[in-house]
Design a protein around this motif. Structure first.
Motif, PDB file in Angstrom:
ATOM      1  N   LEU A 197       0.843  -1.268  -0.071  1.00  0.00           N
ATOM      2  CA  LEU A 197      -0.096  -0.022   0.056  1.00  0.00           C
ATOM      3  C   LEU A 197       0.822   1.241  -0.103  1.00  0.00           C
ATOM      4  O   LEU A 197       0.663   2.243  -0.835  1.00  0.00           O
ATOM      5  CB  LEU A 197      -0.949  -0.238   1.226  1.00  0.00           C
TER       6      LEU A 197
ATOM      7  N   ILE B 115       2.263   1.736  -3.444  1.00  0.00           N
ATOM      8  CA  ILE B 115       1.543   2.443  -4.484  1.00  0.00           C
ATOM      9  C   ILE B 115       0.889   3.885  -4.170  1.00  0.00           C
ATOM     10  O   ILE B 115       0.858   4.584  -5.098  1.00  0.00           O
ATOM     11  CB  ILE B 115       0.202   1.408  -4.620  1.00  0.00           C
ATOM     12  N   TYR B 116       0.695   4.073  -2.931  1.00  0.00           N
ATOM     13  CA  TYR B 116       0.149   5.533  -2.534  1.00  0.00           C
ATOM     14  C   TYR B 116       1.386   6.446  -2.921  1.00  0.00           C
ATOM     15  O   TYR B 116       1.226   7.709  -3.218  1.00  0.00           O
ATOM     16  CB  TYR B 116      -0.321   5.574  -1.357  1.00  0.00           C
TER      17      TYR B 116
ATOM     18  N   GLN C  69       1.690   7.482  -6.015  1.00  0.00           N
ATOM     19  CA  GLN C  69       0.296   8.324  -6.609  1.00  0.00           C
ATOM     20  C   GLN C  69       0.542   9.640  -6.019  1.00  0.00           C
ATOM     21  O   GLN C  69       0.266  10.874  -6.655  1.00  0.00           O
ATOM     22  CB  GLN C  69      -0.860   7.704  -6.203  1.00  0.00           C
ATOM     23  N   PHE C  70       0.942   9.692  -4.945  1.00  0.00           N
ATOM     24  CA  PHE C  70       1.247  11.138  -4.017  1.00  0.00           C
ATOM     25  C   PHE C  70       2.461  11.420  -3.599  1.00  0.00           C
ATOM     26  O   PHE C  70       2.812  11.649  -2.346  1.00  0.00           O
ATOM     27  CB  PHE C  70       0.041  11.179  -2.857  1.00  0.00           C
TER      28      PHE C  70
ATOM     29  N   PRO D 265      -6.219   9.316  13.224  1.00  0.00           N
ATOM     30  CA  PRO D 265      -7.251   8.896  12.051  1.00  0.00           C
ATOM     31  C   PRO D 265      -8.546   9.533  12.360  1.00  0.00           C
ATOM     32  O   PRO D 265      -9.011   9.410  13.458  1.00  0.00           O
ATOM     33  CB  PRO D 265      -6.991   7.352  12.302  1.00  0.00           C
ATOM     34  N   GLY D 266      -9.115  10.068  11.133  1.00  0.00           N
ATOM     35  CA  GLY D 266     -10.340  10.488  11.275  1.00  0.00           C
ATOM     36  C   GLY D 266     -10.583  11.969  12.152  1.00  0.00           C
ATOM     37  O   GLY D 266     -11.705  12.244  12.124  1.00  0.00           O
TER      38      GLY D 266
ATOM     39  N   LEU E 179      -8.813  15.657   7.871  1.00  0.00           N
ATOM     40  CA  LEU E 179      -9.709  15.613   6.474  1.00  0.00           C
ATOM     41  C   LEU E 179      -9.588  16.997   5.896  1.00  0.00           C
ATOM     42  O   LEU E 179      -9.841  16.987   4.675  1.00  0.00           O
ATOM     43  CB  LEU E 179     -11.394  15.553   7.270  1.00  0.00           C
TER      44      LEU E 179
ATOM     45  N   ARG F   4      -5.208  15.422  -0.290  1.00  0.00           N
ATOM     46  CA  ARG F   4      -5.565  14.114  -0.318  1.00  0.00           C
ATOM     47  C   ARG F   4      -4.095  13.513  -0.404  1.00  0.00           C
ATOM     48  O   ARG F   4      -3.321  14.040  -1.020  1.00  0.00           O
ATOM     49  CB  ARG F   4      -6.379  13.772  -1.690  1.00  0.00           C
ATOM     50  N   GLY F   5      -3.833  12.447   0.277  1.00  0.00           N
ATOM     51  CA  GLY F   5      -2.740  11.831   0.035  1.00  0.00           C
ATOM     52  C   GLY F   5      -1.844  12.136   1.293  1.00  0.00           C
ATOM     53  O   GLY F   5      -1.103  11.043   1.824  1.00  0.00           O
TER      54      GLY F   5
ATOM     55  N   ALA G 294      -3.567  12.444   3.998  1.00  0.00           N
ATOM     56  CA  ALA G 294      -4.494  11.709   5.229  1.00  0.00           C
ATOM     57  C   ALA G 294      -3.721  10.264   4.994  1.00  0.00           C
ATOM     58  O   ALA G 294      -3.898   9.741   6.054  1.00  0.00           O
ATOM     59  CB  ALA G 294      -5.605  12.166   4.814  1.00  0.00           C
ATOM     60  N   VAL G 295      -3.730   9.775   3.611  1.00  0.00           N
ATOM     61  CA  VAL G 295      -3.338   8.548   3.518  1.00  0.00           C
ATOM     62  C   VAL G 295      -2.005   8.328   4.118  1.00  0.00           C
ATOM     63  O   VAL G 295      -1.874   7.059   4.680  1.00  0.00           O
ATOM     64  CB  VAL G 295      -3.396   8.120   1.812  1.00  0.00           C
TER      65      VAL G 295
ATOM     66  N   GLY H  68      -2.520   7.842   7.828  1.00  0.00           N
ATOM     67  CA  GLY H  68      -3.258   6.482   8.043  1.00  0.00           C
ATOM     68  C   GLY H  68      -2.333   5.449   8.016  1.00  0.00           C
ATOM     69  O   GLY H  68      -2.382   4.524   9.056  1.00  0.00           O
ATOM     70  N   LEU H  69      -1.752   5.424   7.014  1.00  0.00           N
ATOM     71  CA  LEU H  69      -0.525   4.277   7.039  1.00  0.00           C
ATOM     72  C   LEU H  69       0.372   4.299   8.130  1.00  0.00           C
ATOM     73  O   LEU H  69       0.834   3.280   8.720  1.00  0.00           O
ATOM     74  CB  LEU H  69       0.142   4.313   5.668  1.00  0.00           C
TER      75      LEU H  69
END
Lengths: 199, 545
Positions: free
Chosen positions: A32, A35-36, A39-40, A117-118, A123, A127-128, A130-131, A134-135
């Motif tokens: 994960l 791949i992320y 992307q980011f 998280p959350g 939020l 974008r990215g 936050a991922v 999260g990771l």
């Protein structure tokens, strides 16, 4: 009835297979991450710069020291130096404790800043990012759980060395427990650069 | 038979345990007792799964509401899937029959880690109890389908959290069983058993064990992520935060497709045991059989994304995964052709285990060939998420593994209990099951080709006739199962003495008393021939030619 079944080679083989599964468990998270990251790249770098490099470095040193203690404990048991071995194993437990304490400091700081998280702040982030966080929490949380399990294991092994259940004649349990601790160490050696250093 | 006579009162490992009563079972580290514990618990879950499946079919007998609401229907098919996949078919043959016979086939007294083995069963039991508990607690039974696809599995208010915890624990159980089997196969083979003298059942268990060890951790992390998403709202699969739901599907199928081979390979092993015995011939192509099992395990691990042709992958990825999928057909076909070649000019006795083996070959071939329709992207896009898919995988899973499981029950229960069931009733039950099975699942495949979607609660009236046919098929199938189980249980309890070797088998389990004694062998055997040596059998002249 029958003679006692003992197979040290088999026990080691079993442990190695189990360690494979642990590597694969973390492997899912590393996939994960890869791949992320692809992307980011920008958001990942931004978020990573925010992490506390000092605490991460200290924790790396602590875990490596713990591994050193455990490796020495195996040698000590093989040379019948029981008290030394117990001390080294308890030292290993101590490094696990210090690691977790540092993690507690690090995380409570992040959470205090509203990064968990959350959280509403997360939020609002790009974008990215936050991922990434999260990771970060999932991977390091899972690793922290393994540190906890590993420390418990070292504590039990120290008790077994003390009571003589593990001795210079039969120490495969100690070796396997040590392997587990080295795995915890090894996983960290991948986590540390990926999250703290690389970006 | 020139063997020491075994009376029905000599109960072997079924006799007194280390502890009195039930504790002698649930605390036993004897692999045979653990195998039976698995057998009883997986059979219980199978029966629950069958009842859920019957209810799903009954709801679909007519359009609109028939017996349950749409929400209940969603829960029914989800639980049917979860129970059948994780609690019956994955542990079914390896954990029950593998535990019973792997050490005996190796000439060993037990597995390498007997206490770990018991622990695996306890994990299984815990997972099973949690899975069933998830029905009655929380916000209602899970309704996501057994695949727990995001985003629905993260958003739904039903008790998905507990269900994924159950799946995680079951995965752990599966890993530990696989690990135990690998080490046992490497370390505890009796003198004389080289890799070329393993039974094919052991070969397939060995291949399966590797898949269990190498694929299940990915399932572990996947369901752990669902758990964390639900509890902590991490957002790793949430596009609003940069996550990607397709990543969930990749992770899920990286395990769950290889899991298909965890399900089918041990079944193939059972069939490879049964066919030589009832054809009185050496298995045709021993090494081709052994290696094709490993090849299936390997190639099967590379094809997960064929579940995702319509999920939005790149065309290149679809092409690659389609090609890899077709490759799995080669070792599977090698197995089918070798079974048929073994039967060719064999001295065949059509006993119940062989009937199940033959229906395995027939049904599995239909399942495999319809799998090619799904493996080719063009045709797959037409039938994706229709009843065709459901029919296909029931042909593979139930027609394959299920029939192998029933074959194993009929083949090995006389060994385990020392008593024989009524073979005539067993034959009838087999016939009823076979007819009901085809009526049920073939109708579903036709329905799917005509466009009936899977998992839908309601459908247009044009589909009614075939749905009625399928539902009636499900009743016939269930009736056959009832007859089969009653016959087996009656045989277990009060059947006539089966003797040491009722089928004339050559593998090691047939050289020890029935039921086997606690440590299997009074003395560890020294093996001097392969497992399927029928050269000393007197065959009719025409069969010898």
């Amino acid at each position: 009835m029958s003679s006692e079944h003992r197979d040290d080679v088999g026990a080691r083989l079993g442990m190695w297979l189990f360690l494979y599964t642990e590597v694969l468990l973390f492997g899912g998270l590393f996939i994960l991450y890869a791949i992320y990251l692809h992307q980011f790249e920008e958001p990942f770098a931004n978020a990573a710069h925010h992490l506390n490099l000092t605490l991460g470095t200290i924790n790396t040193v602590i875990l490596l020291t713990g591994s050193y203690f455990v490796a020495m404990a195996v040698s000590a048991v093989r040379r019948n130096r029981t008290r030394l071995a117990v001390g080294l194993l308890l030292g290993g437990v101590g490094t696990g404790g210090v690691f977790l304490f540092n993690k507690y400091l690090e995380w409570s700081h992040e959470i205090h800043n509203g990064i968990y998280p959350g959280s509403p702040k997360l939020l609002d982030l790009e974008r990215g990012e936050a991922v990434f966080y999260g990771l970060y929490y999932v991977t390091l949380g899972l690793h922290g759980l393994h540190v906890l399990i590993g420390s418990t294991l070292l504590g039990i092994l120290a008790w077994w060395v003390h009571t003589g259940k593990v001795n210079s004649e039969r120490f495969v349990a100690l070796e396997n427990g040590g392997l587990y601790w080295h795995l915890v160490d090894l996983v960290w050696i991948f986590i540390f650069p990926l999250y703290y250093l690389l970006l | 038979m020139s063997t020491p006579s075994v009376t029905a009162s000599d109960r072997g490992f079924l006799g007194d345990g280390k502890y009195p009563g039930i504790f002698g079972w649930i605390l036993s580290t004897d692999h045979k007792r653990i195998g039976l514990l698995y057998l009883y618990s997986t059979m219980t879950m199978f029966i629950i799964g069958v009842i859920l499946g019957l209810l799903v079919r009954l709801e679909l007998i007519a359009p609109g509401k028939t017996i349950v609401s749409a929400d209940t229907y969603n829960a029914l098919f989800t639980l049917h899937g979860v129970i059948m996949i994780f609690l019956f078919i994955i542990p079914g043959i390896p954990a029950a029959f593998g535990n019973l016979f792997l050490p005996i086939h190796l000439g060993a007294r037990d597995v390498s880690f007997p206490r770990l083995n018991l622990f695996s069963w306890w994990l299984y039991l815990t997972g099973a109890i949690l899975a069933v508990t998830s029905l009655f607690t929380g916000g209602g039974p899970p309704d996501t389908g057994w695949t727990f696809y995001v985003p629905f599995s993260v958003q739904t208010t039903t008790n998905v959290t507990l269900a994924v915890v159950a799946v995680f624990i079951l995965g752990f159980s599966s890993i530990l069983t696989g690990l135990n089997f690998i080490v046992t196969t490497h370390r505890l083979r009796a003198p004389g058993i080289g890799w070329g003298r393993l039974t094919l059942f052991v070969w397939t268990l060995y291949a399966t064990a590797w898949v269990q060890v190498l694929a299940t951790p990915i399932l572990g992390i996947t369901v752990a992520l669902i758990f964390l998403e639900r509890v902590l709202d991490v957002g790793l699969f949430d596009p609003a935060r940069g996550g990607d739901p397709i990543m969930y599907q990749h992770l899920f199928w990286i395990y769950s497709h290889p899991a298909v081979y965890i399900m089918i390979l041990p079944g193939m092993g059972v069939i490879s045991e049964i066919i030589p015995v009832f054809a009185r011939k050496h298995i045709f192509g021993y090494w081709a059989m052994a290696l094709s099992g490993l090849a299936i395990a390997f190639a099967g691990s590379l094809v997960w994304a064929h579940h995702m042709f319509v999920s939005g992958m790149s065309d290149t990825a679809i092409l690659v995964f389609s090609f890899l999928t077709f490759i799995v057909a080669i070792p599977s076909a090698i197995k089918v052709f070798n079974w048929v070649a073994t039967l060719y000019k064999g001295s065949i006795s059509l006993e119940p285990p062989l009937l199940y083996a033959l229906s395995f070959i027939f049904l599995f071939s239909i399942g495999g060939l319809t799998g090619l329709i799904l493996g080719a992207a063009a045709t797959d896009i037409h039938v994706t998420d229709t009843d065709f898919v459901v029919g296909h995988f029931h042909y593979v899973m139930f027609g394959g593994t299920g029939m192998a499981f029933f074959g194993a029950l009929h083949y090995w229960l006389p060994k385990v209990y020392g008593r024989m069931y009524d073979k005539r009733v067993a034959t009838w039950a087999w016939g009823i099951i076979f007819v009901g099975f085809n009526l049920l699942y073939f109708s579903m495949m036709v329905l799917g080709l005509r466009g009936m979607p899977r998992r839908y609660y309601d459908y247009v009236p044009e589909f009614t006739n075939l749905n009625v046919l399928a539902t009636v098929g499900s009743w016939i199938l269930a009736f056959g199962l009832v007859v089969m189980f009653i016959n087996l249980i009656r045989g277990m309890i009060s059947g006539p003495d089966a003797g040491m070797n009722p089928w004339g088998g050559k593998t090691l389990e047939w050289t020890i008393p029935s039921p086997p004694p606690t440590e299997n062998f009074a003395e560890i055997p020294v093996v001097t021939t392969g497992p399927y040596d029928y050269s000393d059998e007197v065959l009719a002249p025409e069969a010898r030619r």
